[in-house]
Design an enzyme around this catalytic site. Structure first.
Site, PDB file in Angstrom:
ATOM      1  N   GLY A  48      -8.303 -12.093  -2.289  1.00  0.00           N
ATOM      2  CA  GLY A  48      -6.994 -11.777  -2.850  1.00  0.00           C
ATOM      3  C   GLY A  48      -5.794 -12.349  -2.143  1.00  0.00           C
ATOM      4  O   GLY A  48      -4.762 -12.590  -2.765  1.00  0.00           O
ATOM      5  N   ASP A 102      -3.611  -8.795   0.631  1.00  0.00           N
ATOM      6  CA  ASP A 102      -2.964  -8.851  -0.672  1.00  0.00           C
ATOM      7  C   ASP A 102      -2.416  -7.480  -1.041  1.00  0.00           C
ATOM      8  O   ASP A 102      -1.245  -7.344  -1.369  1.00  0.00           O
ATOM      9  CB  ASP A 102      -3.925  -9.374  -1.745  1.00  0.00           C
ATOM     10  CG  ASP A 102      -5.226  -8.593  -1.853  1.00  0.00           C
ATOM     11  OD1 ASP A 102      -5.523  -7.754  -0.973  1.00  0.00           O
ATOM     12  OD2 ASP A 102      -5.974  -8.829  -2.820  1.00  0.00           O
ATOM     13  N   ASP A 105      -4.340  -0.250  -0.548  1.00  0.00           N
ATOM     14  CA  ASP A 105      -4.285   0.967  -1.342  1.00  0.00           C
ATOM     15  C   ASP A 105      -4.906   2.119  -0.559  1.00  0.00           C
ATOM     16  O   ASP A 105      -4.205   2.833   0.132  1.00  0.00           O
ATOM     17  CB  ASP A 105      -4.842   0.806  -2.757  1.00  0.00           C
ATOM     18  CG  ASP A 105      -6.009  -0.137  -2.865  1.00  0.00           C
ATOM     19  OD1 ASP A 105      -6.931  -0.062  -2.046  1.00  0.00           O
ATOM     20  OD2 ASP A 105      -5.984  -0.942  -3.801  1.00  0.00           O
ATOM     21  N   SER A 106      -6.185   2.316  -0.560  1.00  0.00           N
ATOM     22  CA  SER A 106      -6.770   3.414   0.213  1.00  0.00           C
ATOM     23  C   SER A 106      -6.616   3.178   1.712  1.00  0.00           C
ATOM     24  O   SER A 106      -6.526   4.112   2.496  1.00  0.00           O
ATOM     25  CB  SER A 106      -8.249   3.588  -0.126  1.00  0.00           C
ATOM     26  OG  SER A 106      -9.012   2.507   0.378  1.00  0.00           O
ATOM     27  N   ASN A 108      -9.006   1.698   3.391  1.00  0.00           N
ATOM     28  CA  ASN A 108     -10.366   1.620   3.939  1.00  0.00           C
ATOM     29  C   ASN A 108     -10.695   0.218   4.443  1.00  0.00           C
ATOM     30  O   ASN A 108     -11.230   0.062   5.541  1.00  0.00           O
ATOM     31  CB  ASN A 108     -11.390   2.054   2.888  1.00  0.00           C
ATOM     32  CG  ASN A 108     -11.360   3.542   2.633  1.00  0.00           C
ATOM     33  OD1 ASN A 108     -10.921   4.324   3.465  1.00  0.00           O
ATOM     34  ND2 ASN A 108     -11.804   3.941   1.452  1.00  0.00           N
ATOM     35  N   LYS A 133       0.375   0.592  -1.537  1.00  0.00           N
ATOM     36  CA  LYS A 133       0.367   1.763  -2.410  1.00  0.00           C
ATOM     37  C   LYS A 133       0.366   3.012  -1.526  1.00  0.00           C
ATOM     38  O   LYS A 133      -0.696   3.576  -1.238  1.00  0.00           O
ATOM     39  CB  LYS A 133      -0.864   1.756  -3.309  1.00  0.00           C
ATOM     40  CG  LYS A 133      -0.929   0.572  -4.261  1.00  0.00           C
ATOM     41  CD  LYS A 133      -2.175   0.653  -5.120  1.00  0.00           C
ATOM     42  CE  LYS A 133      -2.304  -0.516  -6.056  1.00  0.00           C
ATOM     43  NZ  LYS A 133      -3.503  -0.419  -6.914  1.00  0.00           N
ATOM     44  N   ARG A 168      -6.630 -14.229 -11.075  1.00  0.00           N
ATOM     45  CA  ARG A 168      -6.078 -14.631  -9.774  1.00  0.00           C
ATOM     46  C   ARG A 168      -5.082 -15.780  -9.898  1.00  0.00           C
ATOM     47  O   ARG A 168      -4.177 -15.910  -9.098  1.00  0.00           O
ATOM     48  CB  ARG A 168      -7.199 -15.075  -8.826  1.00  0.00           C
ATOM     49  CG  ARG A 168      -8.101 -13.959  -8.361  1.00  0.00           C
ATOM     50  CD  ARG A 168      -9.044 -14.469  -7.272  1.00  0.00           C
ATOM     51  NE  ARG A 168     -10.129 -13.566  -7.002  1.00  0.00           N
ATOM     52  CZ  ARG A 168     -10.059 -12.487  -6.234  1.00  0.00           C
ATOM     53  NH1 ARG A 168      -8.924 -12.166  -5.663  1.00  0.00           N
ATOM     54  NH2 ARG A 168     -11.114 -11.729  -6.040  1.00  0.00           N
TER      55      ARG A 168
END
Length: 180
Positions: A48, A102, A105-106, A108, A133, A168
């Site tokens: 990404g 890129d 979010d989580s 992880n 996020k 992409r």
């Protein structure tokens, strides 16, 4: 384009290529100022980050090196288990590392990558992400140097981000359209 179809989903324009360019320039300047007396190694998280990293590195006007790692944590629009697929390939002992993502979010994948880099005895790790996020974060990070855009839980494609490998190549970033 105001709307695109990627796979079986429709996406609406969310962040234009011009907005991305402007913000990437600002981020490159910030990195150059922060690391002016150092020679950092940029580590891009594939796939990404490839478009963002290419544009970002052109905005950095200090000596630097770059490499990549490849992680996989998505299947379609759902999270999966993180798998390291490709390592860094250079000695990072005692180096200042700027990890280029890129989207966070989580968190992880980011946590996994930071822990892996720490085992390589790097001097420092900073994070530069195109998208963040905050409402999705499961971890706390105190080493985020620069973020292009904070967004909500939108699922996005374009500018390196994909939906099942597609999208992409789009110059803009699109968010999943509401169901009609």
């Amino acid at each position: 384009m105001k709307q695109v179809i990627v796979g079986d989903l429709t996406f609406d324009l969310f962040i234009s290529a011009n907005q991305i360019k402007e913000r990437t320039t600002e981020m490159g300047q910030k990195i150059s100022e922060t690391y002016g007396d150092k020679k950092p190694v940029f580590i891009g998280v594939l796939n990404g980050c490839f478009m963002f990293m290419a544009d970002l590195i052109r905005e950095v006007d200090i000596p630097c090196e770059l490499s990549f790692v490849k992680l996989s944590s998505y299947q379609g629009t759902a999270y999966g288990q993180i798998n390291e697929l490709l390592g860094v390939g250079i000695d990072l002992t005692g180096r200042d590392v700027i990890l280029v993502e890129d989207v966070i979010d989580s968190g992880n994948s980011l946590k996994y990558t930071i822990e892996a880099l720490e085992k390589l005895k790097v001097k420092s790790i900073a994070v530069c992400a195109l998208l963040l996020k905050p409402s999705c974060l499961l971890h706390t990070f105190d080493n985020i140097l620069a973020v292009g855009f904070e967004i909500e839980k939108e699922f996005v494609v374009g500018y390196g981000l994909d939906y099942d490998g597609l999208g992409r190549n789009l110059a803009d970033i699109y968010q999943c359209a509401p169901e009609q």
